[in-house]
Design an enzyme around this catalytic site. Structure first.
Site, PDB file in Angstrom:
ATOM      1  N   ASP A 175     -23.818 -25.316   4.708  1.00  0.00           N
ATOM      2  CA  ASP A 175     -23.263 -24.159   4.009  1.00  0.00           C
ATOM      3  C   ASP A 175     -24.406 -23.482   3.250  1.00  0.00           C
ATOM      4  OD1 ASP A 175     -22.207 -22.520   1.972  1.00  0.00           O
ATOM      5  OD2 ASP A 175     -20.369 -23.695   1.800  1.00  0.00           O
ATOM      6  N   SER A 227     -24.441 -25.146  -5.498  1.00  0.00           N
ATOM      7  CA  SER A 227     -24.011 -24.055  -6.368  1.00  0.00           C
ATOM      8  C   SER A 227     -24.027 -24.407  -7.857  1.00  0.00           C
ATOM      9  CB  SER A 227     -22.626 -23.585  -5.958  1.00  0.00           C
ATOM     10  OG  SER A 227     -21.700 -24.646  -5.999  1.00  0.00           O
ATOM     11  N   HIS A 276     -25.531 -20.044  -0.971  1.00  0.00           N
ATOM     12  CA  HIS A 276     -26.471 -19.667  -2.031  1.00  0.00           C
ATOM     13  C   HIS A 276     -27.905 -19.527  -1.547  1.00  0.00           C
ATOM     14  CE1 HIS A 276     -23.491 -19.953  -5.224  1.00  0.00           C
ATOM     15  NE2 HIS A 276     -23.002 -20.969  -4.520  1.00  0.00           N
ATOM     16  N   ASN A 317     -23.295 -13.741  -8.750  1.00  0.00           N
ATOM     17  CA  ASN A 317     -24.040 -14.230  -7.587  1.00  0.00           C
ATOM     18  C   ASN A 317     -24.718 -13.083  -6.848  1.00  0.00           C
ATOM     19  OD1 ASN A 317     -23.066 -16.909  -7.945  1.00  0.00           O
ATOM     20  ND2 ASN A 317     -21.125 -16.255  -7.053  1.00  0.00           N
ATOM     21  N   HIS A 333     -18.818 -28.003  -2.073  1.00  0.00           N
ATOM     22  CA  HIS A 333     -17.913 -26.966  -2.576  1.00  0.00           C
ATOM     23  C   HIS A 333     -16.447 -27.259  -2.211  1.00  0.00           C
ATOM     24  CE1 HIS A 333     -16.277 -22.758  -2.660  1.00  0.00           C
ATOM     25  NE2 HIS A 333     -17.117 -22.642  -3.670  1.00  0.00           N
ATOM     26  N   LYS A 369     -22.582 -13.198  -1.678  1.00  0.00           N
ATOM     27  CA  LYS A 369     -23.456 -13.536  -2.808  1.00  0.00           C
ATOM     28  C   LYS A 369     -24.714 -12.675  -2.761  1.00  0.00           C
ATOM     29  CE  LYS A 369     -20.924 -17.521  -3.785  1.00  0.00           C
ATOM     30  NZ  LYS A 369     -20.319 -18.675  -3.158  1.00  0.00           N
ATOM     31  N   GLU A 424     -24.210 -28.566   1.518  1.00  0.00           N
ATOM     32  CA  GLU A 424     -24.662 -27.226   1.147  1.00  0.00           C
ATOM     33  C   GLU A 424     -26.183 -27.296   1.230  1.00  0.00           C
ATOM     34  OE1 GLU A 424     -23.105 -25.777  -2.688  1.00  0.00           O
ATOM     35  OE2 GLU A 424     -21.287 -26.914  -2.315  1.00  0.00           O
TER      36      GLU A 424
HETATM   37  C1  LIG Z   1     -18.937 -19.136  -2.884  1.00  0.00           C
HETATM   38  C2  LIG Z   1     -18.993 -20.273  -1.943  1.00  0.00           C
HETATM   39  C3  LIG Z   1     -18.118 -20.354  -0.857  1.00  0.00           C
HETATM   40  C4  LIG Z   1     -16.971 -19.388  -0.691  1.00  0.00           C
HETATM   41  O1  LIG Z   1     -17.387 -18.136  -0.264  1.00  0.00           O
HETATM   42  P1  LIG Z   1     -16.444 -16.866  -0.574  1.00  0.00           P
HETATM   43  O2  LIG Z   1     -16.943 -15.838   0.395  1.00  0.00           O
HETATM   44  O3  LIG Z   1     -16.634 -16.511  -1.978  1.00  0.00           O
HETATM   45  O4  LIG Z   1     -15.042 -17.302  -0.267  1.00  0.00           O
HETATM   46  C5  LIG Z   1     -18.283 -21.383   0.028  1.00  0.00           C
HETATM   47  N1  LIG Z   1     -19.242 -22.313  -0.144  1.00  0.00           N
HETATM   48  C6  LIG Z   1     -20.078 -22.285  -1.197  1.00  0.00           C
HETATM   49  C7  LIG Z   1     -21.106 -23.341  -1.350  1.00  0.00           C
HETATM   50  C8  LIG Z   1     -19.969 -21.273  -2.135  1.00  0.00           C
HETATM   51  O5  LIG Z   1     -20.766 -21.263  -3.201  1.00  0.00           O
END
Ligand SMILES: *Cc1c(COP(=O)(O)O)cnc(C)c1O
Length: 383
Positions: free
Chosen positions: A204, A179, A207, A45, A131, A238, A175
Site C-alpha cells: 500500500d 501513516s 503515503h 495529506n 491501515h 494524498k 504499507e
Molecule cells: C488514506 C489511506 C488509505 C485510504 O485511502 P482513501 O483514498 O482515503 O480511502 C488506505 N491506506 C492507507 C495506508 C492510507 O493511509
C-alpha cells in the site's frame, strides 16, 4: 440499543477519547482557517500542495464542462469513459506495471481487492500497523491471517515457517510508508521471504506515491523492486491532491478484478472531473520534481531540529510523529501549539496503541524551513 450507544459515548468522553468533527472555514496553501483565524496546517495529506495547483483546478473545470458532473453509472454499465482508461494506462506506466485499475477510494481498493483475491483456504500475513482498510479487506476475505510485529521480518519468517504450508494461496501485506509512524517497510527482505515461501505480496503506497522514487512513483521504485511486487496499491487522494485510488498489477489480475471485485463493480465510477484531475496530477509529478525534493529536504531538517532538542521523534519520511505517550500530554501540547497558530491534531488510541499517543506532523511543500523552525521552538517550550 439506546443504552449501548449512550454507554459507549459516555465511556469515550470519560477517557478523553471522544471524537468530534471540526469544520474549517477555508483552506489555502498549507493553512487552514477555523473561526476566522489562520493556522499552519500540519494535519493534511496534501504533501506536494497539489490540491490548489492551477493546472488541476483547470482540469476539473474543463472535464465538468465537457462531460457533466457525475459519471452516472458503474464502470461496467455506462459510467466508463475513455479518460478512465487513459488514467489507467498512465498509472500503469507511472508504476511500471503491466496494467492498472482505478478504484473510487483507497478504502474500497483495499477491502475489495484483498477479499476478491483470497478466501478461507488461504492465509495472509500482515504488518501489525497496517491501515484499517487493509485489516477490513483481510477480515472480509475470510482467509486465516497472522499479524507480524511492525517491520519485524524475523517474526514474519517464524510465522511463515509454521503456517504457510497449511494453506493454498498466501499473501504478505505491508504499507511502504507507514501513516502513523512515518517509517519504511523493509521491502527487499519482504520480497525475499515472499519468494522463499511462495506467497504473493501486496503493498500500500498511499503515503509514498508522488514522493519517493526517481520518478515519484513510490517506494517500490525507490527500492528497484517494482517487477517483483505482485500488487501495488496507491491513492490519488494524498500527495496527488485529488481523490481515488488504483491497483497496479498484471493484465490478468486486472481482468479478474473487473469481473469479481465487488467494491469495483457495485459502485458508481469516479466523476469525470476527478479523473481529469488525476491525469493532470500525474503530469505535475513528472514536470515538477522540485516539489518532492523540497518536501523531503524540509522533513529531514525538521526531524534533525527536533532530535537536537532530544525529542522522541519517529520515522524517516514527510510524516514526522512526536511521541508524547499519554493522551493528556498530547492534548495539552496540541492546544498550546494551536494558541500559537499551528494545527497538529493529536493521534490517540485506538488509532495507535495505548501509551503511544502522538502529535503527527504531516509536512507539505508549503512548510518552509522558517515555519518549521518556529514550530520547533514552540514545541521545545511546551514539552
Ligand atoms: C488514506 C489511506 C488509505 C485510504 O485511502 P482513501 O483514498 O482515503 O480511502 C488506505 N491506506 C492507507 C495506508 C492510507 O493511509
Amino acid at each position: 440499543m439506546e443504552k449501548t450507544i449512550s454507554e459507549f459515548l459516555e465511556n469515550r468522553t470519560k477517557e478523553g477519547l471522544l471524537r468530534v468533527l471540526k469544520p474549517a472555514d477555508a483552506r489555502k496553501e498549507g493553512s487552514v482557517y477555523f473561526d476566522g483565524r489562520e493556522y499552519i496546517d500540519f494535519s493534511s495529506n496534501d504533501y506536494l500542495g497539489l490540491s490548489s495547483h492551477p493546472a488541476l483546478r483547470d482540469a476539473a473545470q474543463d472535464a465538468t464542462k465537457k462531460f457533466g458532473t457525475g459519471s452516472c453509472a458503474s464502470r461496467l454499465l455506462s459510467g466508463d469513459l475513455k479518460i478512465h482508461h487513459e488514467l489507467e494506462e498512465k498509472t500503469a506506466l507511472f508504476k511500471q506495471k503491466q496494467a492498472a485499475l482505478v478504484f473510487n477510494t483507497g478504502y474500497q481498493a483495499n477491502t475489495g481487492i484483498i477479499s476478491s483475491l483470497f478466501n478461507k483456504t488461504d492465509c495472509i500475513f500482515l504488518d501489525k500497523l497496517s491501515h484499517a482498510s487493509i485489516i477490513d479487506g483481510v477480515l472480509l476475505s475470510g482467509a486465516r491471517f497472522f499479524r507480524f510485529n511492525h517491520n519485524d521480518t524475523e517474526h514474519l519468517e517464524t510465522l511463515l515457517k509454521k503456517e504457510r504450508k497449511k494453506f493454498k494461496n498466501s499473501l504478505i501485506i505491508t504499507e511502504t510508508v507507514f501513516s502513523m509512524d512515518g517509517d519504511f517497510a523493509p521491502l527487499k527482505e519482504l520480497v525475499r521471504l515472499k519468494e522463499k515461501y511462495n506467497c504473493k505480496i501486496f503493498i500500500d503506497e498511499a503515503h509514498a506515491t508522488g514522493i519517493f522514487g526517481k520518478n515519484g512513483s513510490g517506494m517500490a521504485e525507490e527500492a528497484g523492486l517494482t517487477g517483483k511486487i505482485d500488487l501495488i496499491m496507491g491513492t490519488f487522494s494524498k500527495a496527488l491532491g485529488s481523490f481515488g485510488a488504483y491497483i497496479a498489477c498484471s493484465q490478468k489480475i486486472k481482468y479478474y478484478l473487473i469481473n469479481s471485485c465487488r467494491s469495483f463493480i457495485y459502485s458508481t465510477a469516479l466523476p469525470p472531473a476527478v479523473i481529469a484531475v488525476n491525469l493532470a496530477s500525474l503530469e505535475i509529478i513528472k514536470k515538477e520534481p522540485l516539489r518532492r525534493k523540497t518536501l523531503l529536504e524540509n522533513a529531514r531538517y525538521f526531524r534533525d531540529e527536533l532530535k537536537k532538542q532530544k525529542l522522541p521523534v519517529l520515522g524517516f519520511s514527510q510524516i514526522v510523529p512526536l511521541v508524547t505517550s499519554s493522551t493528556e500530554k498530547t492534548l495539552i501540547l496540541s492546544e498550546a501549539l494551536k494558541k500559537k497558530g499551528f494545527c497538529a491534531f493529536p493521534i490517540r488510541p485506538p488509532t495507535v496503541a495505548k501509551g503511544s499517543a502522538r502529535l503527527r506532523f504531516s509536512l507539505t511543500y508549503f512548510h518552509t524551513k522558517d515555519i518549521l523552525k518556529k514550530v520547533t521552538e514552540q514545541i521545545r517550550q511546551h514539552v
